[in-house]
Design an enzyme around this catalytic site. Structure first.
Site, PDB file in Angstrom:
ATOM      1  N   GLY A 137       5.304  36.333 138.784  1.00  0.00           N
ATOM      2  CA  GLY A 137       5.235  37.406 137.793  1.00  0.00           C
ATOM      3  C   GLY A 137       6.627  37.828 137.378  1.00  0.00           C
ATOM      4  O   GLY A 137       7.616  37.259 137.829  1.00  0.00           O
ATOM      5  N   SER A 139       9.520  39.541 137.958  1.00  0.00           N
ATOM      6  CA  SER A 139       9.930  40.231 139.190  1.00  0.00           C
ATOM      7  C   SER A 139      11.327  39.802 139.615  1.00  0.00           C
ATOM      8  O   SER A 139      11.477  38.903 140.448  1.00  0.00           O
ATOM      9  CB  SER A 139       8.929  39.894 140.298  1.00  0.00           C
ATOM     10  OG  SER A 139       8.733  38.479 140.378  1.00  0.00           O
ATOM     11  N   ALA A 141      14.522  39.973 141.754  1.00  0.00           N
ATOM     12  CA  ALA A 141      14.776  40.401 143.132  1.00  0.00           C
ATOM     13  C   ALA A 141      15.628  41.666 143.189  1.00  0.00           C
ATOM     14  O   ALA A 141      15.392  42.545 144.036  1.00  0.00           O
ATOM     15  CB  ALA A 141      15.482  39.268 143.877  1.00  0.00           C
ATOM     16  N   LYS A 192       8.710  28.789 131.996  1.00  0.00           N
ATOM     17  CA  LYS A 192       9.438  29.884 131.310  1.00  0.00           C
ATOM     18  C   LYS A 192      10.929  29.787 131.574  1.00  0.00           C
ATOM     19  O   LYS A 192      11.738  30.294 130.787  1.00  0.00           O
ATOM     20  CB  LYS A 192       8.865  31.252 131.694  1.00  0.00           C
ATOM     21  CG  LYS A 192       8.964  31.653 133.167  1.00  0.00           C
ATOM     22  CD  LYS A 192      10.234  32.307 133.571  1.00  0.00           C
ATOM     23  CE  LYS A 192      10.311  32.500 135.074  1.00  0.00           C
ATOM     24  NZ  LYS A 192      11.586  32.992 135.566  1.00  0.00           N
TER      25      LYS A 192
END
Ligand SMILES: NC(=O)C1=CN([C@@H]2O[C@H](COP(=O)(O)OP(=O)(O)OC[C@H]3O[C@@H](n4cnc5c(N)ncnc54)[C@H](OP(=O)(O)O)[C@@H]3O)[C@@H](O)[C@H]2O)C=CC1
Ligand SMILES: O=C(CO)COP(=O)(O)O
Length: 340
Positions: A137, A139, A141, A192
């Site tokens: 997703g 996200s 870090a 992606k």
């Protein structure tokens, strides 16, 4: 819950912090001895500012003790190391416990996804593929490690396993959805990165927001075309691990793929850009695999094709861009029904 995270890079460490804050008992394994020594000495993570690894988190570079007696294993090594890590870990992982892959990539030689690689190494070890799932997703870090609001989706073959992993990761600041579409989630996450390299190129060339919005839109369209041909669901590409992750990776200053593309747009070579970024740039590893998958499945992926030329054939970024704009005229979607 006793959880091992394999891979103490930026993402493995951020998820270790999240899971530790959720009250689980964490063991963090690192393959590289130098990294292990540094982590052990400082308990700080090179690329995560302002965070420390809590003393409750066990650190190890011994894979057998990392995997022993655990209830969940998280695979967080970068994609080029997934196979070797799965091979090393396979003898020590109880096949009845779930494994969750959080890396994003496709193996260039075999065109396998990362969960498929882990399953194949487990099967080669004792004939049992195990329970291999994925979490993905939008996200970064850097944001997850300091508790900034984030969402992700876990993909698993059974709802029961998906819900168990959802419970393990879910917190007030990390919302997890569930899905049975493992292949769709994995393809969205890895493809992606190639488009995000191109978004970085656009920014590096100073071509503006209109161009980037077009790239993101046409990018998800090619990801979806290939992804659906390979069995992924349209809804997944319209969801967190598809368009959601594509948006964040194309737009965030944290994105290594975007930053590497930006440097290439400014005239650096792929090698110079990767060295300057200094962390894994997964899009570079996935680009050829994406190109091959498109070719084998007869899917038109013009952005992936041009990005491969920029990365591996020394094509100038501005020439690649012009070629995309000067393609033959066409409908926005190939499936439109016209009245006439
Ligand atoms: N950074 C992020 O925000 C996010 C990253 N991801 C994905 O997670 C994956 C890891 O990324 P990230 O942690 O950021 O990358 P980093 O560059 O920070 O770390 C590299 C990772 O590769 C591992 N590695 C390096 N050499 C070896 C080796 N010889 N054998 C086994 N493992 C090795 C490192 O393990 P070790 O440290 O143990 O040496 C480390 O886990 C990528 O696929 C990325 O796309 C997904 C979501 C978010
Ligand atoms: O996958 C990511 C965010 O969801 C990380 O992207 P980068 O590897 O480009 O930093």
């Amino acid at each position: 819950m006793k959880i091992a995270v394999l891979g103490a890079g930026t993402w493995g460490s951020a998820l270790t912090i999240l899971l530790n804050n959720n009250g689980h008992e964490l063991t963090l394994w690192t393959a590289v001895e130098k990294e292990f020594n540094e982590l052990n000495d400082t308990r700080t993570v090179k690329n995560l500012k302002g965070v420390k690894l809590d003393d409750r988190i066990k650190l190890t570079n011994d894979i057998s003790s990392a995997c022993k007696d655990k209830e969940l294993i998280v695979f967080a090594v970068a994609s080029p190391y997934v196979r070797i890590t799965a091979k090393k870990a396979a003898p020590f992982i109880d096949r009845k416990i779930p494994v969750v892959n959080v890396a994003k990539g496709i193996e260039e030689d075999t065109l396998m996804t990362l969960t498929e690689i882990i399953e194949s190494e487990f099967e080669a070890n004792n004939g049992d593929k195990g329970i291999v799932t994925v979490l993905s997703g939008p996200s970064h870090a850097e944001e997850v490690s300091v508790g900034m609001p984030t969402t992700a989706v876990v993909g698993a073959k059974s709802r029961e396993i998906a819900c168990m992993i959802q419970d393990a990761f879910m917190s007030e600041r990390f919302r997890v959805y569930t899905s049975p579409d493992i292949i769709g989630i994995e393809l969205g996450g890895s493809l992606k990165n190639v488009i995000a390299l191109a978004a970085g190129v656009i920014d590096g060339l100073g071509l503006g927001d209109n161009a980037k919005a077009a790239l993101i839109t046409r990018g998800i369209s090619e990801i979806g075309r290939l992804g659906m041909k390979l069995g992924g669901k349209l809804e997944t590409f319209a969801g967190l691990s598809g368009i959601g992750d594509l948006i964040v990776t194309c737009c965030s200053t944290h994105s290594r793929n975007h930053n590497a593309g930006f440097l290439m747009g400014q005239g650096k070579t792929m090698e110079e850009a990767m060295a300057e970024v200094g962390q894994v740039v997964e899009g570079v590893y996935s680009a050829k695999a994406a190109g091959k998958l498109a070719h084998v499945n007869n899917i038109d992926m013009p952005i992936v094709e041009q990005m491969n030329k920029v990365l591996f054939e020394n094509k100038k970024a501005e020439d690649a861009l012009s070629e995309l704009l000067l393609r033959d005229k066409k409908d926005e979607h190939s499936g439109f029904d016209w009245d006439e």
